[in-house]
Design a protein around this motif. Sequence first.
Motif, PDB file in Angstrom:
ATOM      1  N   PHE A 151       1.496 -20.728  -2.691  1.00  0.00           N
ATOM      2  CA  PHE A 151       0.112 -20.296  -2.469  1.00  0.00           C
ATOM      3  C   PHE A 151      -0.496 -21.109  -1.328  1.00  0.00           C
ATOM      4  O   PHE A 151      -0.123 -22.256  -1.087  1.00  0.00           O
ATOM      5  CB  PHE A 151      -0.737 -20.411  -3.740  1.00  0.00           C
ATOM      6  CG  PHE A 151      -0.949 -21.818  -4.250  1.00  0.00           C
ATOM      7  CD1 PHE A 151      -2.105 -22.522  -3.948  1.00  0.00           C
ATOM      8  CD2 PHE A 151       0.007 -22.419  -5.065  1.00  0.00           C
ATOM      9  CE1 PHE A 151      -2.303 -23.805  -4.433  1.00  0.00           C
ATOM     10  CE2 PHE A 151      -0.184 -23.706  -5.558  1.00  0.00           C
ATOM     11  CZ  PHE A 151      -1.342 -24.402  -5.234  1.00  0.00           C
ATOM     12  N   LYS A 152      -1.414 -20.461  -0.618  1.00  0.00           N
ATOM     13  CA  LYS A 152      -2.095 -21.120   0.501  1.00  0.00           C
ATOM     14  C   LYS A 152      -3.407 -21.695  -0.003  1.00  0.00           C
ATOM     15  O   LYS A 152      -4.290 -20.962  -0.445  1.00  0.00           O
ATOM     16  CB  LYS A 152      -2.355 -20.134   1.640  1.00  0.00           C
ATOM     17  CG  LYS A 152      -3.033 -20.772   2.841  1.00  0.00           C
ATOM     18  CD  LYS A 152      -3.319 -19.746   3.927  1.00  0.00           C
ATOM     19  CE  LYS A 152      -4.034 -20.400   5.115  1.00  0.00           C
ATOM     20  NZ  LYS A 152      -5.345 -20.983   4.750  1.00  0.00           N
ATOM     21  N   ASP A 153      -3.496 -22.996   0.037  1.00  0.00           N
ATOM     22  CA  ASP A 153      -4.705 -23.684  -0.396  1.00  0.00           C
ATOM     23  C   ASP A 153      -5.639 -23.860   0.805  1.00  0.00           C
ATOM     24  O   ASP A 153      -5.200 -24.285   1.878  1.00  0.00           O
ATOM     25  CB  ASP A 153      -4.335 -25.048  -0.993  1.00  0.00           C
ATOM     26  CG  ASP A 153      -5.502 -25.714  -1.676  1.00  0.00           C
ATOM     27  OD1 ASP A 153      -6.329 -26.327  -0.976  1.00  0.00           O
ATOM     28  OD2 ASP A 153      -5.592 -25.610  -2.906  1.00  0.00           O
ATOM     29  N   HIS A 154      -6.910 -23.525   0.630  1.00  0.00           N
ATOM     30  CA  HIS A 154      -7.856 -23.600   1.749  1.00  0.00           C
ATOM     31  C   HIS A 154      -8.033 -25.034   2.260  1.00  0.00           C
ATOM     32  O   HIS A 154      -8.418 -25.233   3.412  1.00  0.00           O
ATOM     33  CB  HIS A 154      -9.215 -23.038   1.328  1.00  0.00           C
ATOM     34  CG  HIS A 154      -9.275 -21.542   1.376  1.00  0.00           C
ATOM     35  ND1 HIS A 154      -9.642 -20.846   2.502  1.00  0.00           N
ATOM     36  CD2 HIS A 154      -8.992 -20.619   0.426  1.00  0.00           C
ATOM     37  CE1 HIS A 154      -9.601 -19.548   2.249  1.00  0.00           C
ATOM     38  NE2 HIS A 154      -9.203 -19.379   0.995  1.00  0.00           N
ATOM     39  N   HIS A 195     -12.112 -16.544  -5.633  1.00  0.00           N
ATOM     40  CA  HIS A 195     -11.872 -17.855  -5.021  1.00  0.00           C
ATOM     41  C   HIS A 195     -12.165 -18.951  -6.050  1.00  0.00           C
ATOM     42  O   HIS A 195     -13.258 -18.992  -6.619  1.00  0.00           O
ATOM     43  CB  HIS A 195     -12.765 -18.056  -3.796  1.00  0.00           C
ATOM     44  CG  HIS A 195     -12.433 -17.148  -2.653  1.00  0.00           C
ATOM     45  ND1 HIS A 195     -12.771 -15.815  -2.652  1.00  0.00           N
ATOM     46  CD2 HIS A 195     -11.762 -17.389  -1.476  1.00  0.00           C
ATOM     47  CE1 HIS A 195     -12.345 -15.263  -1.522  1.00  0.00           C
ATOM     48  NE2 HIS A 195     -11.731 -16.182  -0.800  1.00  0.00           N
ATOM     49  N   GLU A 222      -7.721 -16.852  -4.510  1.00  0.00           N
ATOM     50  CA  GLU A 222      -7.442 -17.897  -3.527  1.00  0.00           C
ATOM     51  C   GLU A 222      -7.937 -19.224  -4.095  1.00  0.00           C
ATOM     52  O   GLU A 222      -8.876 -19.260  -4.900  1.00  0.00           O
ATOM     53  CB  GLU A 222      -8.140 -17.572  -2.207  1.00  0.00           C
ATOM     54  CG  GLU A 222      -7.611 -16.303  -1.552  1.00  0.00           C
ATOM     55  CD  GLU A 222      -8.303 -16.000  -0.234  1.00  0.00           C
ATOM     56  OE1 GLU A 222      -8.717 -16.953   0.459  1.00  0.00           O
ATOM     57  OE2 GLU A 222      -8.442 -14.803   0.099  1.00  0.00           O
ATOM     58  N   TYR A 223      -7.321 -20.325  -3.636  1.00  0.00           N
ATOM     59  CA  TYR A 223      -7.628 -21.639  -4.206  1.00  0.00           C
ATOM     60  C   TYR A 223      -8.059 -22.631  -3.125  1.00  0.00           C
ATOM     61  O   TYR A 223      -7.600 -22.565  -1.978  1.00  0.00           O
ATOM     62  CB  TYR A 223      -6.416 -22.202  -4.951  1.00  0.00           C
ATOM     63  CG  TYR A 223      -6.039 -21.388  -6.167  1.00  0.00           C
ATOM     64  CD1 TYR A 223      -6.603 -21.655  -7.411  1.00  0.00           C
ATOM     65  CD2 TYR A 223      -5.121 -20.345  -6.068  1.00  0.00           C
ATOM     66  CE1 TYR A 223      -6.257 -20.904  -8.531  1.00  0.00           C
ATOM     67  CE2 TYR A 223      -4.767 -19.580  -7.178  1.00  0.00           C
ATOM     68  CZ  TYR A 223      -5.346 -19.866  -8.402  1.00  0.00           C
ATOM     69  OH  TYR A 223      -5.021 -19.117  -9.502  1.00  0.00           O
TER      70      TYR A 223
END
Length: 469
Positions: A151-154, A195, A222-223
């Motif tokens: 996963f793409k972490d902000h 989010h 999203e995380y």
Amino acid sequence: MSVVTRFAPSPTGYLHVGGARTALYSWLYAKSQGGKFVLRIEDTDIERSTEDAKQAILDGMTWLGLTHDEGPYYQTARFDRYEHYIDLLLEQGLAYKCFMTVEELDAIREEQEKRGEKPRYPGTWRDRTDHPIGKPYVIRFKNPKEGEVVFKDHVRGEIRIANEELDDLIIRRTDGAPTYNFCVVIDDWEMGITHVVRGEDHINNTPRQINILKALNAPVPEYAHVSMILGDDGKKLSKRHGAVSVMQYRDDGYLPQAVINYLVRLGWSHGDQEVFSVDEMVELFSLDNISKSASAFNSEKLIWLNQHYIKTLPPEEVAEHAAWHFSEQGINTSQGPALSDVVSVQAERVETLKQLAQISRYFYEDFEEFDAAAAKKHLRPVVKENLLAVSANLAALSDWTAENIQQAINQTAEALGVGMGKVGMPLRVAVTGSGNSPSLDVTLVLLEQTKVVERISKAIEFIENRENS
């Protein structure tokens, strides 16, 4: 896609600074995207959750101005939803009953540690069907054995966790209660959370939660996992660093505008700008601009911001928050000058609203004694004539304005042939009880004319008693 964020605290204590910052970031992102902000109280830990803690969270959010668009939802009111999905996973073979006792699991983990392995449940009951009758069991989620969670972490970029690193998570305990990680998944799904902004201590939970979401064919949000806040000494923020409860900052005399402004800068920035209105925060905020590094709490910066807002916000707005402190200190402001007028003359002189109330008592009630040091220096027999003269000039004013008051004081000094200090300082101590106050014209105009004359008479009586003692 409409953005929906959430703040999901556990009601096992006060709303702490770290939680408040997480709530702020979630709230700001929702507002910046024209989305919704959900408040969810995660109270499945029934033994530790309290009604006082729930109220403290709600009070803290209200005080900070972080209003929710939906909620507050309570997990204890949603057990039927969790049960529904646990049964669904069991029916689909994606979860299973595990009859291993705590003692058996502890023994296995002890052996694993001796061999230098990571302690974990070995999947003993994953595919067994020889279920004993009447024996207690937990329900575990069948985590995939192969592949990885990506996963793409902000905040942290791409994160990869191999599924073999994750064991089969318990999703329902022996007493029938669903577990935290499972409740969160169902809540985020059913509440349409897009989010998730939360602390870095949740990173290890994220791959487990993603796998459950995928098993349920639910969308994955999203995380953004934010770093911890450190104290001035570089150690994790705790009670030893002073106030860590949001409402403690209210009690200590901070404005919510200052606390919000300070919190937003603990991990997020926009150039070198330090002062932000809420509208500016909403306009400029981005999850991708949150720093990976831990933030250090700086009490002096917070005090500076508080002073800034006390001085620059409309006095009426400051007065709304200051009123609580006057009431807490037993000062009745219903009789006397408007609180906003007192704020106007005192704002430059204080760091906190608590101090503002402390130094403004004389505007609303008579004082029993003069400050000893000020009285010793300025209420001496030599100034008795000066006080009598200025009292007469002030009593004679037909229009009680700051300009006329100042003129009466000036004329008194001129007529007596003395410097302004010989009239002004005794007058200040007589009227306020101490040697510190704003300029006399703006101080006296906020007091009734008769009240000023009465207090001067009291000071003259004090001098006379001093003469005769």
